[in-house]
Design a protein around this motif. Structure first.
Motif, short mmCIF file in Angstrom:
data_model
loop_
_atom_site.label_atom_id
_atom_site.label_comp_id
_atom_site.label_asym_id
_atom_site.label_seq_id
_atom_site.Cartn_x
_atom_site.Cartn_y
_atom_site.Cartn_z
N ASN A 89 1.00 -1.04 -0.05
CA ASN A 89 0.08 0.05 0.25
C ASN A 89 0.87 1.33 0.07
N GLU A 130 4.67 15.16 5.96
CA GLU A 130 3.87 15.42 5.01
C GLU A 130 4.23 16.07 3.58
N LEU A 157 3.54 14.53 0.30
CA LEU A 157 2.72 14.98 -0.78
C LEU A 157 3.07 15.03 -2.02
N GLN A 186 2.93 11.97 -3.72
CA GLN A 186 1.31 11.27 -3.89
C GLN A 186 1.22 10.15 -3.11
N ARG A 187 2.03 10.25 -1.94
CA ARG A 187 1.74 9.40 -0.75
C ARG A 187 0.88 9.74 0.32
N PRO A 188 -0.30 9.22 0.84
CA PRO A 188 -1.01 9.73 1.89
C PRO A 188 -0.27 9.39 3.27
N LEU A 189 -0.56 10.28 4.29
CA LEU A 189 0.32 9.91 5.37
C LEU A 189 -1.13 9.47 6.44
N ILE A 195 -6.63 8.99 8.31
CA ILE A 195 -5.82 9.48 7.34
C ILE A 195 -5.75 11.13 7.01
N LEU A 196 -4.83 11.48 7.88
CA LEU A 196 -5.03 13.05 8.24
C LEU A 196 -4.07 13.96 7.16
N ARG A 248 -3.43 22.26 -1.86
CA ARG A 248 -3.60 21.29 -1.00
C ARG A 248 -4.46 20.35 -0.93
N TYR A 303 -5.29 16.25 -1.64
CA TYR A 303 -5.79 15.39 -0.84
C TYR A 303 -7.24 14.78 -1.24
N LEU A 348 -6.09 12.25 -3.65
CA LEU A 348 -5.85 10.92 -2.99
C LEU A 348 -6.84 10.02 -2.49
#
Lengths: 334, 334
Positions: free
Chosen positions: A59, A82, A86, A89-92, B93-94, B103, B107, B110
């Protein structure tokens, strides 16, 4: 919902070409790419990350576990992470252990189930075995702000020894002689290291300088206020002329308790904190502090992690230590 | 890596029974469940959420976009959300929009690619169409702390009208007559509503009471300091005797600027803030404030979202408004 084959049909190419355009755009001619892009827009096709994730086995999201999301120090670190993710393109996925080992384990379970590419963690409990298992299952791990005895995971940490030393040397250089260090519990690595460095600096300075330790049960403003109560109980002559607080939250509590007791900062007592969160600069008496490059630490940790993910076997284990910086403001006479 | 069929073979049951044990434990007898659990432990089987997600078409994670992760108000909201989601084994997922529409869009992209079950958002840009598209693709949406013109999405907000009124009435009741409201930009809904309510309260009080508005370009401590500079330029007789700050960050900046200018709080000027973040109570002069139930708002929003996810078509659109509470501390003579 539109599928890859629908996009392929509309663009007049094979599904494999659409797949290439999505995953390896350089393999596709600009003309073809434009046709595929137009078909995607027209059909409202959205790539299904679940399908891709299943094929790849992992993932793209990155999990991060912080100790206390209410402490601006950790949100600064998270913002540094973050900013890098960002771009990629990887969500945190941010988890807050709130210093509770049970919550930490809960998040590690979730991250393991999600088969994430990578995890950043400031461990609170004894999770070394869990982290090894994560790694063995294909999730890359980088430690943040805390070393473990095992050096097998890359880490990004801050130089607390230097921070403890420069804060103390600053107080001594401005003529303070009776310094009290407020922080705790004493077993927290950061507290232990900063205190030891402060003790060493006082010893090396010699003369009449002395350092006392007031241990608190937490690292927040309330603990700072409680610490000051002990000082105020002392006869005026024995009172310290400077406080070195183990973090800025404690320093803010110290400033409040001294102000309400009618003592003047910095005239009667100087205060220096640690972390240089935004609230240090905006305190009623602006607080001197030891600036931690929190945002940088987050960015370096994220970039280190991305390096490990790209080449888990080949990437060398790295331990980066970032240097803190003295910030002098009015609370120590600046 | 172990598969469901390996677990089934070791436990001596069918793969369908293993699947039931994982997804509907109540359908499986305790004995069988224990055998399957033992097999899972022995083989180190981990359920693959990507496979499950692909079958279900969605992702159990919840995405949340906040305006400013550096403001403790928003981390309090996030903690309220997280407490509810952790119980449900749903990762949060914040994302931090940092008040930048670009921004925010990033998000939302994503979250759309990840086909998440649900999204919580405090919108900054004009994203109504994006939210509709998310919903039409199966992602439930709940708005936090901000209403949109369209009432089609459930929302959880705070009663800013009441907050503006009770803060102002408190200042008037303690004998203050020249109140200045500091905050901005004026187009921010929260600023507009709190200011209008403050004006109304002053009008209804009558007598000599008056309210001035000093507009700032941001909602932080620096803006508070800049606002005070305008006040200090006035002849002493025209100076206000009270400041109503649009949030606590501004109030902290006001307290600092007044302290450094040698003015006494609350003797010369009273200050009341808004939000009641932890830093209000631990300011050098503890700050009166309007307590926002931030943590509760997060929990209510998360529970509302889970309700919508469980029954997207059947669940009624709900608009919950939570009430703020006056907290009197020393900065207004408490």
């Amino acid at each position: 919902m539109a599928q890859v084959r629908d996009v392929a049909a509309l663009a007049g190419v094979s599904p494999a070409t659409v797949s290439n355009a999505l995953n390896h755009p350089s393999k596709v001619s600009p003309d073809t790419f434009a046709r595929i892009q137009a078909a995607i827009d027209e059909l409202g096709y959205i790539r299904n990350d679940a399908a891709r994730q299943l094929r790849a086995g992992t993932n793209r999201a990155i999990g991060m576990i912080v100790l206390d999301i209410g402490n601006p120090f950790f949100t600064d670190v998270a913002r540094g992470v973050e900013d890098v993710l960002l771009d990629q393109q990887r969500p945190l996925i941010l988890g807050n252990s709130a210093q509770q080992p049970a919550r930490e384990t809960n998040y590690l379970d979730l991250f393991e189930q999600q088969r994430m590419d990578g995890v950043l963690i400031t461990p609170v409990g004894d999770v070394l075995d869990r982290l090894r298992r994560l790694r063995d299952r294909g999730t890359s791990v980088v430690l943040v702000d805390r070393m473990t005895r095992a050096k097998e995971f890359s880490s990004v940490a801050l130089d607390d020894k230097m921070g403890g030393r420069i804060a103390t040397e600053h107080l001594l250089a401005t003529g303070r002689e009776r310094i009290v260090f407020i922080g705790g519990p004493a077993k927290i690595t950061q507290v232990k290291t900063r205190l030891a460095a402060a003790r060493l600096a006082v010893e090396q300075h010699g003369g009449a300088a002395e350092l006392t330790f007031v241990e608190t049960d937490a690292m927040n403003a309330e603990a700072g206020r409680a610490g000051v109560e002990q000082l105020l109980a002392l006869p005026a002559k024995q009172r310290p002329d400077a406080v070195f607080a183990a973090n800025d939250l404690i320093a803010l509590g110290v400033l409040q308790a001294l102000t309400l007791a009618g003592l003047r900062v910095p005239d009667d007592i100087a205060i220096i904190g640690y972390d240089d969160i935004d609230f240090a600069a905006s305190a009623a008496i602006p607080l001197s502090s030891v600036r931690q490059p929190a945002h940088d630490m987050g960015s370096v940790a994220a970039r280190t992690l991305i390096g490990v993910i790209a080449d888990p076997a080949g990437s060398k284990v790295q331990h980066v230590t970032l240097k803190p910086q003295l910030v002098v403001r009015r609370s120590t006479g600046g």
